[in-house]
Design a protein around this motif. Sequence first.
Motif, PDB file in Angstrom:
ATOM      1  N   UNK A  94       0.852  -1.177   0.000  1.00 44.48           N
ATOM      2  CA  UNK A  94       0.000   0.000   0.000  1.00 44.48           C
ATOM      3  C   UNK A  94       0.900   1.243   0.000  1.00 44.48           C
ATOM      4  N   UNK A  95       1.205   1.695  -1.194  1.00 41.00           N
ATOM      5  CA  UNK A  95       2.120   2.832  -1.354  1.00 41.00           C
ATOM      6  C   UNK A  95       1.957   3.412  -2.749  1.00 41.00           C
ATOM      7  N   UNK A  96       2.523   4.598  -2.944  1.00 41.73           N
ATOM      8  CA  UNK A  96       2.464   5.240  -4.244  1.00 41.73           C
ATOM      9  C   UNK A  96       3.410   4.586  -5.241  1.00 41.73           C
ATOM     10  N   UNK A  97       4.621   4.293  -4.770  1.00 48.53           N
ATOM     11  CA  UNK A  97       5.666   3.819  -5.665  1.00 48.53           C
ATOM     12  C   UNK A  97       6.118   2.404  -5.312  1.00 48.53           C
ATOM     13  N   UNK A  98       6.552   1.676  -6.335  1.00 51.48           N
ATOM     14  CA  UNK A  98       7.152   0.367  -6.120  1.00 51.48           C
ATOM     15  C   UNK A  98       8.578   0.531  -5.615  1.00 51.48           C
ATOM     16  N   UNK A  99       9.137  -0.546  -5.104  1.00 50.14           N
ATOM     17  CA  UNK A  99      10.529  -0.558  -4.669  1.00 50.14           C
ATOM     18  C   UNK A  99      11.104  -1.928  -4.965  1.00 50.14           C
ATOM     19  N   UNK A 100      12.409  -2.035  -4.870  1.00 50.42           N
ATOM     20  CA  UNK A 100      13.084  -3.292  -5.192  1.00 50.42           C
ATOM     21  C   UNK A 100      13.320  -4.180  -3.980  1.00 50.42           C
ATOM     22  N   UNK A 101      12.969  -3.702  -2.804  1.00 55.02           N
ATOM     23  CA  UNK A 101      13.201  -4.463  -1.573  1.00 55.02           C
ATOM     24  C   UNK A 101      11.992  -5.360  -1.281  1.00 55.02           C
ATOM     25  N   UNK A 102      12.204  -6.649  -1.278  1.00 55.37           N
ATOM     26  CA  UNK A 102      11.068  -7.568  -1.100  1.00 55.37           C
ATOM     27  C   UNK A 102      10.434  -7.419   0.283  1.00 55.37           C
ATOM     28  N   UNK A 103      11.197  -6.922   1.240  1.00 56.59           N
ATOM     29  CA  UNK A 103      10.657  -6.755   2.597  1.00 56.59           C
ATOM     30  C   UNK A 103       9.655  -5.600   2.692  1.00 56.59           C
ATOM     31  N   UNK A 104       9.580  -4.787   1.659  1.00 59.34           N
ATOM     32  CA  UNK A 104       8.630  -3.674   1.646  1.00 59.34           C
ATOM     33  C   UNK A 104       7.209  -4.133   1.313  1.00 59.34           C
ATOM     34  N   UNK A 105       7.078  -5.342   0.759  1.00 61.25           N
ATOM     35  CA  UNK A 105       5.796  -5.817   0.248  1.00 61.25           C
ATOM     36  C   UNK A 105       5.073  -6.674   1.279  1.00 61.25           C
ATOM     37  N   UNK A 106       3.788  -6.413   1.398  1.00 57.31           N
ATOM     38  CA  UNK A 106       2.981  -7.094   2.416  1.00 57.31           C
ATOM     39  C   UNK A 106       2.214  -8.298   1.878  1.00 57.31           C
ATOM     40  N   UNK A 107       1.923  -8.289   0.586  1.00 59.93           N
ATOM     41  CA  UNK A 107       1.068  -9.313   0.005  1.00 59.93           C
ATOM     42  C   UNK A 107       1.794  -9.975  -1.152  1.00 59.93           C
ATOM     43  N   UNK A 108       1.648 -11.311  -1.211  1.00 62.50           N
ATOM     44  CA  UNK A 108       2.347 -12.092  -2.231  1.00 62.50           C
ATOM     45  C   UNK A 108       1.402 -13.084  -2.888  1.00 62.50           C
ATOM     46  N   UNK A 109       1.590 -13.277  -4.183  1.00 56.88           N
ATOM     47  CA  UNK A 109       0.895 -14.326  -4.894  1.00 56.88           C
ATOM     48  C   UNK A 109       1.631 -15.647  -4.753  1.00 56.88           C
ATOM     49  N   UNK A 110       1.076 -16.688  -5.350  1.00 58.75           N
ATOM     50  CA  UNK A 110       1.613 -18.032  -5.153  1.00 58.75           C
ATOM     51  C   UNK A 110       2.746 -18.367  -6.118  1.00 58.75           C
ATOM     52  N   UNK A 111       2.965 -17.562  -7.138  1.00 54.41           N
ATOM     53  CA  UNK A 111       4.060 -17.806  -8.066  1.00 54.41           C
ATOM     54  C   UNK A 111       3.629 -18.574  -9.300  1.00 54.41           C
ATOM     55  N   UNK A 112       4.315 -18.298 -10.396  1.00 54.01           N
ATOM     56  CA  UNK A 112       4.084 -19.022 -11.640  1.00 54.01           C
ATOM     57  C   UNK A 112       5.450 -19.365 -12.238  1.00 54.01           C
ATOM     58  N   UNK A 113       5.610 -20.604 -12.688  1.00 54.79           N
ATOM     59  CA  UNK A 113       6.902 -21.102 -13.146  1.00 54.79           C
ATOM     60  C   UNK A 113       7.165 -20.672 -14.587  1.00 54.79           C
ATOM     61  N   UNK A 114       8.347 -20.115 -14.799  1.00 56.88           N
ATOM     62  CA  UNK A 114       8.832 -19.804 -16.145  1.00 56.88           C
ATOM     63  C   UNK A 114      10.096 -20.630 -16.372  1.00 56.88           C
ATOM     64  N   UNK A 115      10.080 -21.436 -17.413  1.00 58.94           N
ATOM     65  CA  UNK A 115      11.237 -22.262 -17.744  1.00 58.94           C
ATOM     66  C   UNK A 115      11.659 -21.951 -19.172  1.00 58.94           C
ATOM     67  N   UNK A 116      12.931 -21.578 -19.335  1.00 60.97           N
ATOM     68  CA  UNK A 116      13.448 -21.212 -20.649  1.00 60.97           C
ATOM     69  C   UNK A 116      14.491 -22.246 -21.058  1.00 60.97           C
ATOM     70  N   UNK A 117      14.246 -22.910 -22.156  1.00 66.85           N
ATOM     71  CA  UNK A 117      15.177 -23.920 -22.648  1.00 66.85           C
ATOM     72  C   UNK A 117      16.145 -23.294 -23.658  1.00 66.85           C
ATOM     73  N   UNK A 118      17.346 -23.833 -23.673  1.00 66.05           N
ATOM     74  CA  UNK A 118      18.374 -23.286 -24.584  1.00 66.05           C
ATOM     75  C   UNK A 118      18.356 -23.984 -25.933  1.00 66.05           C
TER      76      UNK A 118
END
Length: 123
Positions: free
Chosen positions: A99-123
């Motif tokens: 709950x803020x105006x601007x985003x930041x790069x520090x993960x500790x600043x964020x209160x709410x998280x989603x469950x994640x989605x897997x991205x796999x890149x093959x060479x």
Amino acid sequence: VQLQASGGGLVQAGGSLRLSCKASGRTFRDYAMGWFRQAPGKEREFVAGIGRRGYDTLYAESVEGRFTVSRVNAESTVYLQVNSLKPEDTAVYYCAGKRAMFASSNRNDYDYWGQGTQVTVSS
């Protein structure tokens, strides 16, 4: 706020994906949003963020010029367009909100998280 990430998958190097994060439960427009990722054996790292107004964006140096973050407040959704994917982009991608105006790069600043989605890149 509850966050639901989706859109991950398996893609060849050089390919693209569009990740989505749908929010529910609170007023989405009050939240700055971030995307983070975590590869096996590594710490969760910042990828991109967007302020609550939608035009203040922030990127990790490693993805600058390849990834684009955006949001549609009317849809309570934040997107991450990932282009020119590399094998080192392989990770679980998480969306996060604070709950803020601007985003930041520090993960500790964020209160709410989603469950994640897997991205796999093959060479």
